[in-house]
Design a protein around this motif. Sequence first.
Motif, PDB file in Angstrom:
ATOM      1  N   SER A 150      -1.774   7.500   4.282  1.00 31.00           N
ATOM      2  CA  SER A 150      -2.147   6.412   4.068  1.00 31.00           C
ATOM      3  C   SER A 150      -2.666   6.092   5.385  1.00 31.00           C
ATOM      4  CB  SER A 150      -1.831   5.942   2.951  1.00 31.00           C
ATOM      5  OG  SER A 150      -0.321   5.357   3.499  1.00 31.00           O
ATOM      6  N   ILE A 151      -1.200   5.973   6.618  1.00 32.49           N
ATOM      7  CA  ILE A 151      -1.276   5.393   7.667  1.00 32.49           C
ATOM      8  C   ILE A 151      -1.138   6.322   8.639  1.00 32.49           C
ATOM      9  CG2 ILE A 151      -0.507   2.536   6.780  1.00 32.49           C
ATOM     10  CD1 ILE A 151       1.864   3.740   7.977  1.00 32.49           C
ATOM     11  N   LEU A 152      -0.510   7.602   8.799  1.00 34.44           N
ATOM     12  CA  LEU A 152      -0.388   8.078  10.152  1.00 34.44           C
ATOM     13  C   LEU A 152      -1.373   9.268  10.264  1.00 34.44           C
ATOM     14  CD1 LEU A 152       2.884   8.834   9.806  1.00 34.44           C
ATOM     15  CD2 LEU A 152       2.155   7.063  10.873  1.00 34.44           C
ATOM     16  N   VAL A 179      -6.597  -9.796   6.762  1.00 34.33           N
ATOM     17  CA  VAL A 179      -7.068  -8.675   6.384  1.00 34.33           C
ATOM     18  C   VAL A 179      -5.379  -8.360   6.217  1.00 34.33           C
ATOM     19  CG1 VAL A 179      -7.013  -6.192   6.612  1.00 34.33           C
ATOM     20  CG2 VAL A 179      -8.557  -7.586   7.596  1.00 34.33           C
ATOM     21  N   PRO A 180      -5.694  -7.889   4.507  1.00 34.95           N
ATOM     22  CA  PRO A 180      -3.719  -7.944   4.413  1.00 34.95           C
ATOM     23  C   PRO A 180      -2.809  -6.643   4.852  1.00 34.95           C
ATOM     24  CG  PRO A 180      -4.691  -7.464   2.668  1.00 34.95           C
ATOM     25  CD  PRO A 180      -5.576  -7.732   3.560  1.00 34.95           C
ATOM     26  N   VAL A 181      -1.555  -6.746   5.620  1.00 33.90           N
ATOM     27  CA  VAL A 181      -1.482  -5.488   6.003  1.00 33.90           C
ATOM     28  C   VAL A 181       0.382  -5.215   5.582  1.00 33.90           C
ATOM     29  CG1 VAL A 181      -0.316  -5.038   8.936  1.00 33.90           C
ATOM     30  CG2 VAL A 181      -2.162  -6.240   8.822  1.00 33.90           C
ATOM     31  N   SER A 182       0.165  -3.510   5.528  1.00 35.99           N
ATOM     32  CA  SER A 182       1.425  -3.177   5.389  1.00 35.99           C
ATOM     33  C   SER A 182       2.047  -2.443   6.615  1.00 35.99           C
ATOM     34  CB  SER A 182       1.559  -2.459   3.734  1.00 35.99           C
ATOM     35  OG  SER A 182       2.858  -2.109   3.866  1.00 35.99           O
ATOM     36  N   GLY A 183       1.783  -0.899   6.078  1.00 34.45           N
ATOM     37  CA  GLY A 183       1.459   0.049   6.819  1.00 34.45           C
ATOM     38  C   GLY A 183       0.440  -0.124   8.126  1.00 34.45           C
ATOM     39  N   GLY A 184      -0.148  -1.066   7.698  1.00 36.06           N
ATOM     40  CA  GLY A 184      -1.398  -1.392   8.618  1.00 36.06           C
ATOM     41  C   GLY A 184      -2.958  -0.255   9.339  1.00 36.06           C
ATOM     42  N   ASP A 234       3.135  -5.681  -4.227  1.00 32.10           N
ATOM     43  CA  ASP A 234       4.274  -4.787  -4.155  1.00 32.10           C
ATOM     44  C   ASP A 234       3.299  -2.883  -3.196  1.00 32.10           C
ATOM     45  OD1 ASP A 234       3.410  -5.517  -6.671  1.00 32.10           O
ATOM     46  OD2 ASP A 234       2.962  -2.888  -6.156  1.00 32.10           O
ATOM     47  N   SER A 235       1.702  -3.730  -3.031  1.00 34.07           N
ATOM     48  CA  SER A 235       1.321  -2.603  -2.550  1.00 34.07           C
ATOM     49  C   SER A 235       1.858  -2.951  -1.380  1.00 34.07           C
ATOM     50  CB  SER A 235      -0.244  -2.425  -2.638  1.00 34.07           C
ATOM     51  OG  SER A 235      -0.424  -2.560  -3.627  1.00 34.07           O
ATOM     52  N   LEU A 236       2.539  -4.477  -0.371  1.00 30.06           N
ATOM     53  CA  LEU A 236       2.466  -4.529   0.748  1.00 30.06           C
ATOM     54  C   LEU A 236       3.940  -3.900   1.590  1.00 30.06           C
ATOM     55  CD1 LEU A 236       0.981  -8.040   1.395  1.00 30.06           C
ATOM     56  CD2 LEU A 236      -0.250  -5.366   1.924  1.00 30.06           C
ATOM     57  N   GLN A 237       4.267  -3.240   0.496  1.00 28.75           N
ATOM     58  CA  GLN A 237       6.111  -3.178   0.768  1.00 28.75           C
ATOM     59  C   GLN A 237       5.505  -1.561   1.126  1.00 28.75           C
ATOM     60  OE1 GLN A 237       7.350  -2.522  -3.512  1.00 28.75           O
ATOM     61  NE2 GLN A 237       9.163  -4.218  -2.807  1.00 28.75           N
ATOM     62  N   CYS A 308     -10.505  -8.704   0.262  1.00 22.24           N
ATOM     63  CA  CYS A 308      -9.577  -8.643  -0.878  1.00 22.24           C
ATOM     64  C   CYS A 308      -9.409  -7.186  -1.211  1.00 22.24           C
ATOM     65  CB  CYS A 308      -9.989  -9.602  -2.318  1.00 22.24           C
ATOM     66  SG  CYS A 308     -10.326 -11.610  -1.850  1.00 22.24           S
ATOM     67  N   SER A 309      -8.349  -6.371  -0.963  1.00 24.07           N
ATOM     68  CA  SER A 309      -7.681  -5.380  -1.390  1.00 24.07           C
ATOM     69  C   SER A 309      -7.486  -4.711  -2.320  1.00 24.07           C
ATOM     70  CB  SER A 309      -6.370  -5.201   0.399  1.00 24.07           C
ATOM     71  OG  SER A 309      -5.306  -5.759  -0.073  1.00 24.07           O
ATOM     72  N   GLY A 310      -7.075  -5.097  -3.309  1.00 23.76           N
ATOM     73  CA  GLY A 310      -6.936  -4.953  -4.458  1.00 23.76           C
ATOM     74  C   GLY A 310      -6.327  -5.806  -5.817  1.00 23.76           C
ATOM     75  N   ALA A 311      -7.017  -5.226  -6.848  1.00 26.79           N
ATOM     76  CA  ALA A 311      -6.955  -5.656  -8.484  1.00 26.79           C
ATOM     77  C   ALA A 311      -5.904  -4.915  -9.388  1.00 26.79           C
ATOM     78  CB  ALA A 311      -8.496  -4.985  -9.018  1.00 26.79           C
TER      79      ALA A 311
END
Length: 334
Positions: A150-152, A179-184, A234-237, A308-311
């Motif tokens: 998903s990020i690499l 934009v929400p950011v986890s792995g970016g 939790d989707s940002l973990q 708004c990235s997810g439901a």
Amino acid sequence: MTALAVTIEDIRAARPFVEQMAIRTPLKPAPKLSARVGRPVHLKLESLQPTGSFKIRGAAAKIVPLTEDARAAGVVTASTGNHGRAVSYVANALGLSATICLSEHVPAGKVDALAGFDCTLDIAGPSQDAAFERATAMSQAPGGPTLVHSILDPVVLAGQGTCGVEICEDLADVGTVIVPVSGGGLMAGVATAVTALAPDARLVGVSMEGGAAMHASLRAGHPVELPEVDTLADSLQGGIGLDNDTTFPIVRELVDDLVLVTEDEIWAGMRHALHEHRLVLEGAGAAGIAALLADRIELADGPVAVVCSGANAELDQVARLATDVPAVAEGWAG
Ligand SMILES: *Cc1c(COP(=O)(O)O)cnc(C)c1O
């Protein structure tokens, strides 16, 4: 400077594949938020995607163009839920087999949602890292499935970037993109698109206060690891990977600011989405609204687009949100 992993041409090339699986999501005007910040605010509703998050874009960009041989070997990924769901959906739509390696901390609702797909679930230990190691090992075996990271994976990032292209097409004078950011991955794609198509726009990322690995990595000047912390988002973990040469350089280069929101602020963002828009957003999906309501974001002139990235909130959360009526009209009182 070495070249960044994704270009606007990569995003344009991904678009026809993305369009086979994802919808073009609307930009919904948000009058109360607009009044609050003194600029038009629009919500980019990735929560309406078939799998409830933007991640279908990157999955489609990677899986749809696979060769017949690669298709026959199937796909594998490691995911906190939404990415696995997207990979399964796209694989199923094309008749490919999908294996999803999960960490044991993924909430029950997300595991149940995956059970509705034709995929093999592999609970691979205590962390995202353990799940990722297992997925990588499978993909490296002879004749093994294709890894969809998903990020690499730059192709996945190019897919996520189509969200940014749509924002620039629909809101040509956009001033700030949140934009929400986890792995970016989402931010890397969107930032690449916005930098090419609306170069004056300000790009702001939002993460949760606990365990924001990208934020800590930007501070440190190189990728670092943080312990995972329980959060509504939790989707940002999850980490960004210590060898990250994809999203980290792009975010460092192109993004203007990365702000953090508290758990209470995330809850207020989710509640605002439900009460004011009758919109169900999971914590990560509401992070941008949360940051706006909490006045955490320095805005440029011109309209604001909030991804708004997810439901995919748990239903008991949605029930609690519905009955959580703030004593004072939300935030307006300051
Ligand atoms: C994956 C995800 C994010 C974060 O995306 P990254 O590409 O890891 O930064 C944000 N919101 C939702 C709903 C997600 O599923």
